[in-house]
Design a protein around this motif. Structure first.
Motif, short mmCIF file in Angstrom:
data_model
loop_
_atom_site.label_atom_id
_atom_site.label_comp_id
_atom_site.label_asym_id
_atom_site.label_seq_id
_atom_site.Cartn_x
_atom_site.Cartn_y
_atom_site.Cartn_z
N THR A 2 -7.73 10.18 5.66
CA THR A 2 -8.52 9.12 5.03
C THR A 2 -7.63 8.00 4.51
O THR A 2 -8.01 6.82 4.56
N GLY A 3 -6.44 8.36 4.04
CA GLY A 3 -5.50 7.34 3.57
C GLY A 3 -5.07 6.41 4.68
O GLY A 3 -5.00 5.19 4.51
N LEU A 4 -4.81 6.98 5.85
CA LEU A 4 -4.41 6.18 7.00
C LEU A 4 -5.54 5.27 7.45
O LEU A 4 -5.33 4.09 7.76
N ALA A 5 -6.75 5.81 7.44
CA ALA A 5 -7.90 4.99 7.82
C ALA A 5 -8.09 3.84 6.84
O ALA A 5 -8.43 2.71 7.24
N ASP B 238 0.84 -1.18 0.00
CA ASP B 238 0.00 0.00 0.00
C ASP B 238 0.89 1.25 0.00
O ASP B 238 1.87 1.32 0.74
N ALA B 239 0.55 2.23 -0.81
CA ALA B 239 1.38 3.43 -0.95
C ALA B 239 1.56 4.16 0.37
O ALA B 239 2.65 4.64 0.68
N ILE B 240 0.49 4.25 1.14
CA ILE B 240 0.57 4.96 2.42
C ILE B 240 1.58 4.28 3.34
O ILE B 240 2.43 4.93 3.94
N LEU B 241 1.49 2.97 3.45
CA LEU B 241 2.41 2.23 4.31
C LEU B 241 3.85 2.35 3.82
O LEU B 241 4.79 2.45 4.59
N ARG B 242 4.03 2.31 2.48
CA ARG B 242 5.39 2.42 1.94
C ARG B 242 5.99 3.78 2.28
O ARG B 242 7.17 3.88 2.59
N ILE B 243 5.21 4.82 2.18
CA ILE B 243 5.70 6.16 2.50
C ILE B 243 6.13 6.23 3.97
O ILE B 243 7.20 6.73 4.30
N ILE B 244 5.29 5.70 4.84
CA ILE B 244 5.61 5.73 6.26
C ILE B 244 6.85 4.89 6.55
O ILE B 244 7.74 5.28 7.31
N ALA B 245 6.94 3.74 5.90
CA ALA B 245 8.09 2.86 6.10
C ALA B 245 9.39 3.51 5.65
O ALA B 245 10.43 3.37 6.28
N ASP B 246 9.32 4.26 4.57
CA ASP B 246 10.53 4.88 4.02
C ASP B 246 11.12 5.92 4.96
O ASP B 246 12.32 6.15 4.96
N VAL B 247 10.28 6.58 5.75
CA VAL B 247 10.78 7.68 6.59
C VAL B 247 10.30 7.54 8.04
O VAL B 247 10.11 8.52 8.73
N SER B 248 10.16 6.30 8.49
CA SER B 248 9.63 6.11 9.83
C SER B 248 10.56 6.62 10.92
O SER B 248 10.18 6.71 12.07
N ILE C 283 4.58 12.13 8.88
CA ILE C 283 5.37 11.52 7.82
C ILE C 283 4.66 11.68 6.47
O ILE C 283 5.29 12.01 5.45
N LEU C 284 3.37 11.44 6.47
CA LEU C 284 2.60 11.58 5.23
C LEU C 284 2.61 13.03 4.74
O LEU C 284 2.68 13.29 3.54
N ALA C 285 2.57 13.97 5.67
CA ALA C 285 2.62 15.39 5.29
C ALA C 285 3.94 15.71 4.60
O ALA C 285 3.99 16.48 3.64
N ASN C 286 5.02 15.10 5.09
CA ASN C 286 6.33 15.32 4.47
C ASN C 286 6.40 14.71 3.07
O ASN C 286 7.29 15.06 2.28
N ALA C 287 5.50 13.79 2.78
CA ALA C 287 5.41 13.20 1.44
C ALA C 287 4.33 13.89 0.62
O ALA C 287 3.89 13.37 -0.41
N ASN C 288 3.90 15.06 1.10
CA ASN C 288 2.90 15.89 0.43
C ASN C 288 1.51 15.27 0.43
O ASN C 288 0.69 15.56 -0.44
N LEU C 289 1.25 14.39 1.37
CA LEU C 289 -0.10 13.86 1.59
C LEU C 289 -0.58 14.47 2.90
O LEU C 289 -0.16 14.07 3.98
N LYS C 290 -1.44 15.47 2.79
CA LYS C 290 -1.77 16.28 3.95
C LYS C 290 -3.27 16.31 4.24
O LYS C 290 -4.09 15.90 3.42
#
Length: 275
Positions: free
Chosen positions: A222-225, A1-11, A209-216
């Protein structure tokens, strides 16, 4: 999942937020001894002149609104308990010792009363919401709404408002969004996460973390949910993928495993989260 990958990359950001939260809390402790706690991040005391007559009339109107929405006050017309006097005194103190006016403090109390807080809960919370408003350059009423919404989502008590404010402020400071953005993301992402037992700190870290990936804002929330929903709804499919990497669904079940531990499990096993 894209959301999880983003978080994993910069956790690793989680460590920074934890440190920032600690510093925010220490700052609060350092100023508590001088009376009403001042705003976060070095907010200066405002000594601006406030027209007394106009301000006083508006303050009385706002405090009347507070009395109307707080059940225990609405039924105590003569204030035999003295609780309304406590709220009035606190609002006036905030108006004289902080950058906010007594009217704004009363408005914040009204917002807290509207969500069901009693007098003691308001007194325990309103100074913390002042800190959040200062950190995020928000109106006190808006800060109260953000903090109270998150407090309720995680089933926390009024005494935990300081923790909520510290975490939100730290997440905003460590990310490419602001307090309002973190609050908006948490508004949408927190209910399901909290229902699954996820912590306030982990969810705030994820939104930062998602905000830093421009998902704000709502996109992040909603993506996290959706991540949590997908892990649960597609548990069998997730289990098949995890088995290929020597793990299982049990290791990433959001009902029993924290979000940060889910990320750690996927990273350590080099799980391709896009499958």
């Amino acid at each position: 999942d894209a959301i999880l990958r983003i978080i994993a990359d910069v956790s690793g950001v989680a460590t920074g937020i934890t440190a920032a939260t600690r510093m925010v809390a220490q700052f609060g402790n350092s100023v508590r001894n001088v009376g009403t706690q001042l705003g976060l991040l070095g907010v200066a005391i405002s000594a601006a002149f406030k027209p007394a007559i106009q301000e006083g009339a508006e303050f009385e109107r706002r405090m009347s609104a507070v009395k109307a929405v707080v059940n225990e006050l609405a039924n105590d017309l003569t204030d035999t308990s003295g609780k309304f006097a406590q709220l009035t005194k606190t609002a006036l103190e905030m108006g004289s010792t902080t950058q906010f006016s007594a009217v704004q403090a009363a408005h914040a109390m009204e917002e807290l009363g509207l969500i069901g807080f009693d007098t003691d809960q308001i007194l325990n919370s309103v100074v913390h919401t002042l800190n959040l408003a200062a950190a995020g350059a928000l109106e006190l009423s808006e800060a109260s709404d953000i903090a109270a919404t998150i407090l309720i989502a995680f089933n926390l008590q009024a005494k935990d408002m300081g923790r909520v404010v510290d975490v939100i402020a730290a997440a905003a400071a460590a990310s490419a969004t602001d307090v309002k953005g973190i609050g908006e993301a948490m508004r949408y992402g927190a209910p399901l996460a909290a229902a699954l037992g996820q912590s306030l700190e982990d969810v705030a870290t994820a939104t930062a973390i998602l905000a830093n990936a421009n998902l704000k804002n709502t996109v992040a929330g909603t993506g996290l949910a959706q991540v949590f929903d997908t892990l649960l709804v597609k548990a069998d499919d997730v289990n098949k993928v995890m088995l290929k990497y020597g793990s299982s669904f049990d290791a990433v079940n959001p009902a029993v495993v924290s979000l940060m531990d889910i990320i750690k499990e996927c990273r350590e096993n080099s799980v391709d989260l896009s499958k």
